[in-house]
Motif scaffolding. Sequence first.
Motif, short mmCIF file in Angstrom:
data_model
loop_
_atom_site.label_atom_id
_atom_site.label_comp_id
_atom_site.label_asym_id
_atom_site.label_seq_id
_atom_site.Cartn_x
_atom_site.Cartn_y
_atom_site.Cartn_z
N CYS A 259 123.61 58.50 61.66
CA CYS A 259 124.91 57.81 61.65
C CYS A 259 124.79 56.30 61.48
N VAL A 260 123.56 55.79 61.40
CA VAL A 260 123.38 54.36 61.13
C VAL A 260 123.78 54.10 59.68
N PRO A 261 124.59 53.08 59.41
CA PRO A 261 125.03 52.81 58.03
C PRO A 261 123.84 52.70 57.06
N ASP A 262 123.95 53.42 55.95
CA ASP A 262 122.88 53.43 54.95
C ASP A 262 123.12 52.31 53.95
N GLU A 263 122.84 51.09 54.39
CA GLU A 263 123.05 49.92 53.55
C GLU A 263 122.03 48.86 53.93
N GLN A 264 121.87 47.88 53.08
CA GLN A 264 120.89 46.82 53.33
C GLN A 264 121.38 45.92 54.48
N PRO A 265 120.57 45.75 55.53
CA PRO A 265 121.00 44.89 56.64
C PRO A 265 121.19 43.44 56.20
N ASP A 266 122.14 42.79 56.79
CA ASP A 266 122.34 41.37 56.56
C ASP A 266 121.27 40.60 57.33
#
Length: 291
Positions: A259-266
């Motif tokens: 459930c952790v967003p599958d996107e590049q962390p800022d």
Amino acid sequence: MRDLRGRTALVTGGDSGIGLGIAHAVCDAGMSVVISGIVEETLEKAGSELAAVGTAHAVRLDVRDRAGFAALADRMDREFGGVDVLVNNAGVGFLAPTTEATFEQWDWVLDINLTGVFNGIRTFLPRMLAAGRPGHIVSTASIGGLLGAPGSTYAAAKAGVVGLMEALAAELVDTPVGVSILTPGIVRTNIHNGPPPPGSVVVHTPGDAAETDLHAAAMPPREVGDRVVRAILDEQLYVITHAEHRELLERRFDAILRCVPDEQPDPRRAGVERLILHNPVYDRALGRTAR
């Protein structure tokens, strides 16, 4: 702590079940042990049982009683030179679902199972730190505190113990006091015969299993006690009692990670999040050197 001989332990709820199993184990390791409880009959019986093994004393204490905790701490300072191992084990079982639990029952469970743990820590930890000796604090949560087992009120209290102890471990990283979180599964205890909750309660058996089946499959309390002693000596953060829990824990943690967003962390935000949330005790538990 590398050697328990000649040291002193306090085990709340040590007059039966897991607490008594832990008391036996620390007694066999050469410690003096003080057990507490609220039922005179079981206290007397457990105290006599332990006295046949080593140095043991039994005292009446309700873990909700902060003045009682302070009086016991003063007594242990006078008679034993303080406490080296604190085991916050006292607890009650309550498996009613949310729609059946009353506000009064919620308060009762949380006051004993969570606030009772804090009361013990807050009373004894400053004294343990002031003594400057190696020490250890063990608190009994439950596998239900990691897996959201039946009984939302009970699970909430036990999850609170896990969070409390993980945060405490981080606070004590550079001190001589270690921390362990005990998360037992089904153990052969009489918790179902403990103090009754306020109000009326419908009996709930986990998974609709027969009580006789639960008892037959349950782990003996002394086995839990031996695992706790090893955890103290090895400075082990988590005391997972049952090998059978591995698959269940993997499923829970996999579900969380999925459930952790599958996107590049800022990068900037990540730096702040790590600064606030990084807990070195996880690195230690994994056997890595914390940065």
